[in-house]
Design a protein around this motif. Structure first.
Motif, PDB file in Angstrom:
ATOM      1  N   THR A 236     -17.007  12.417 -12.783  1.00 29.93           N
ATOM      2  CA  THR A 236     -17.355  13.297 -11.699  1.00 29.93           C
ATOM      3  C   THR A 236     -16.147  13.992 -10.923  1.00 29.93           C
ATOM      4  O   THR A 236     -16.409  15.307 -10.680  1.00 29.93           O
ATOM      5  CB  THR A 236     -18.268  12.571 -10.669  1.00 29.93           C
ATOM      6  OG1 THR A 236     -19.355  11.903 -11.581  1.00 29.93           O
ATOM      7  CG2 THR A 236     -18.807  13.596  -9.722  1.00 29.93           C
TER       8      THR A 236
ATOM      9  N   LEU B 247     -21.998   6.920  -5.629  1.00 25.34           N
ATOM     10  CA  LEU B 247     -22.862   7.948  -5.688  1.00 25.34           C
ATOM     11  C   LEU B 247     -22.682   8.905  -4.540  1.00 25.34           C
ATOM     12  O   LEU B 247     -22.670   9.868  -4.683  1.00 25.34           O
ATOM     13  CB  LEU B 247     -24.129   7.564  -6.085  1.00 25.34           C
ATOM     14  CG  LEU B 247     -25.272   8.434  -6.580  1.00 25.34           C
ATOM     15  CD1 LEU B 247     -24.784   8.654  -8.339  1.00 25.34           C
ATOM     16  CD2 LEU B 247     -26.679   7.434  -6.677  1.00 25.34           C
TER      17      LEU B 247
ATOM     18  N   GLY C 135     -21.147  12.759  -4.055  1.00 20.96           N
ATOM     19  CA  GLY C 135     -21.870  13.769  -3.779  1.00 20.96           C
ATOM     20  C   GLY C 135     -21.401  14.706  -2.471  1.00 20.96           C
ATOM     21  O   GLY C 135     -21.294  15.851  -2.141  1.00 20.96           O
TER      22      GLY C 135
ATOM     23  N   ILE D 111     -26.369  14.199  -9.022  1.00 20.41           N
ATOM     24  CA  ILE D 111     -26.106  13.116  -8.348  1.00 20.41           C
ATOM     25  C   ILE D 111     -27.163  12.790  -7.202  1.00 20.41           C
ATOM     26  O   ILE D 111     -27.769  11.897  -7.019  1.00 20.41           O
ATOM     27  CB  ILE D 111     -24.895  13.337  -7.650  1.00 20.41           C
ATOM     28  CG1 ILE D 111     -23.667  13.060  -8.551  1.00 20.41           C
ATOM     29  CG2 ILE D 111     -24.666  12.419  -6.398  1.00 20.41           C
ATOM     30  CD1 ILE D 111     -22.521  13.173  -8.058  1.00 20.41           C
TER      31      ILE D 111
END
Length: 486
Positions: A86, A338, A342, A463
């Motif tokens: 990511t 997570l 984001g 996400i």
């Protein structure tokens, strides 16, 4: 020991990740191409993720005395690889503009190489069962981050962030090494299990206690726990947004996981004295992290102080160390990673390295809903999840930490968690409200988006969907967490 084919299979995630780093390095030496370096990095990380499945079939397995390849290690290896993937995607969006259009004025490809090297160190950390492997993994994880934090070399804030992190990280490593030496002097062993056999569960000499405290200080610096947190807001603010995301997620996951393994296998942790020390650190981290975040008008600094509080929450499960503790740590780390990815991802897509600093001031997000509604939706969900609001992934993580504390009857820590969560709710909601404010004469204007930014936006929307899915139906995550027990 003789290495067999089974050992090779068990090491596949680490071998693929390091092989990808070497491949990217050779590509850079052959011909610089930003897109090719990015594609090679993503392909290597995806291959490393896929290699976990055959590796699990060979586990559990000791690869020399240094590494323990088991379900526990592979679970966090997967989390590290997903976080790195990511961050690399966000970095591609961050650096993807052409130099004449506000892009990075220097070489861009080395950022992917440094992240891959650091991820390799994280994999070593989460699978280590030996103090030597701990030190090697920690340094391989940390040293590339020095360069990553200072990657925007033309920006004095980025250079300052890299220098601060390097100096304080080196000090933390010195404490860690000294603590290891004291433990070895008393036990005559460096592997976690060997230390347990040598020291038993009786009364510990001052040398052992001093060694454990120094190791805790060294790891506390890396995790930015109070009172070792002073570097965190400045480094988060100065580092490029994708690097700050990596530092807040993958880097900290590796360090915390090895602390969990050490804490559960080392006999020096059986005594109440270390539990008391960790309890004080946890309460201080929760309260001070949240209180300092209240005063912030800079989103990256706010998230930095918030991360201090979140790892204070995680210490509650570490101290409990029984019952739901292992499952709670796994669930909370997944939900934290997570939501933090984001939140930092929105900052990364709002920012350009050519402008001198990232778009991290809170006033820059005023009325964002009217300019970039999809980024507003992502940041709104991330703030709700960090606050632990029901129907988000963050609620599941915080619920498990609370249940673990109640099960272990850690009432003071539960009280700190409740107070800290109430404080956190205020500043997370303040960010959310800012996104929807309307100013006189405000016009809806969607900035032009290139394909790297579009890829980063798709990643953030995925996400967000996952944060909702895990908040509504967490059963798949819970099953994985149970299977990954130490």
């Amino acid at each position: 020991m003789d290495l067999t084919f089974a050992h090779f299979i068990a090491l596949l995630p680490l071998l693929v990740t390091t092989g990808t780093a070497i491949a990217v390095m050779l590509l850079i030496a052959w011909k610089r191409n930003h897109r090719i370096a990015y594609i090679a990095s993503v392909a290597g990380l995806l291959l490393a993720l896929l290699s976990i499945q055959p590796a699990l079939e060979a586990a559990p397995l000791d690869v020399t005395a240094l590494l323990r390849m088991d379900a526990f290690g592979y679970f966090y290896t997967a989390l590290l690889l997903v976080a790195t993937l990511t961050c690399i995607t966000l970095a591609h969006a961050y650096l993807g503009r052409k130099p004449g259009e506000g892009g990075f004025p220097g070489n861009r490809e080395e950022l992917y190489l440094l992240m891959l090297l650091s991820a390799s160190g994280g994999i070593v950390l989460v699978t280590s069962q030996h103090l030597a492997a701990l030190l090697i993994g920690l340094e391989l994880l940390s040293v590339p981050v020095y360069g990553l934090a200072a990657y925007a070399f033309f920006n004095r804030h980025s250079l300052e962030a890299g220098l601060k992190y390097m100096v304080l990280s080196a000090a933390g490593s010195a404490f860690l090494l000294f603590g290891m030496a004291l433990l070895y002097a008393e036990s005559g062993s460096l592997d976690f299990v060997g230390i347990g056999i040598s020291l038993g569960t009786g009364e510990f000499a001052p040398l052992v206690q001093a060694g454990m405290v120094m190791i805790l200080v060294g790891l506390g610096f890396k995790l930015s726990l109070v009172p070792f947190h002073l570097w965190t807001p400045d480094v988060y603010q100065g580092a490029p947004a994708p690097v700050a995301a990596y530092l807040a997620t993958a880097s900290k996951v590796g360090v915390f996981v090895v602390l969990v393994r050490l804490y559960q296998l080392s006999p020096a942790t059986y005594g109440g004295w270390l539990d008391s020390t960790l309890s004080v650190i946890a309460i201080a981290s929760i309260l001070i992290g949240n209180l300092l975040a209240l005063q912030q008008n800079n989103l990256k600094r706010l998230l930095g102080y918030s991360s201090i509080a979140h790892f204070g929450y995680l210490l509650i499960a570490l101290i409990a160390s029984s019952g739901l503790a292992g499952e709670a740590i796994a669930v909370y780390l997944v939900t934290y990673v997570l939501t933090t990815l984001g939140a930092f991802g929105v900052v990364a897509l709002m920012s350009s390295p050519f402008k001198g600093r990232d778009a991290d001031a809170l006033f820059e997000y005023r009325g964002l809903f009217w300019r970039r509604p999809y980024l507003t939706a992502v940041l709104t969900v991330m703030m709700l999840s960090l606050a632990g609001i029901p129907l988000t992934a963050g609620f599941i993580g915080k619920f498990y930490i609370l249940a673990t504390g109640v099960q272990a009857q850690l009432w003071w820590l539960i009280g700190a968690l409740i107070i800290g969560s109430a404080i956190g709710l205020f500043y997370y909601l303040r960010v959310m409200v800012t996104l929807y404010l309307v100013e006189p004469g405000l016009m809806r204007r969607e900035p032009p988006i290139n394909w790297p930014q579009r890829a980063g936006g798709i990643m953030l929307l995925a996400i967000t969907a996952l944060a909702f899915f895990l908040g509504i139906y967490p059963q798949p995550l819970l099953q994985l967490a149970q299977a990954a027990g130490l």
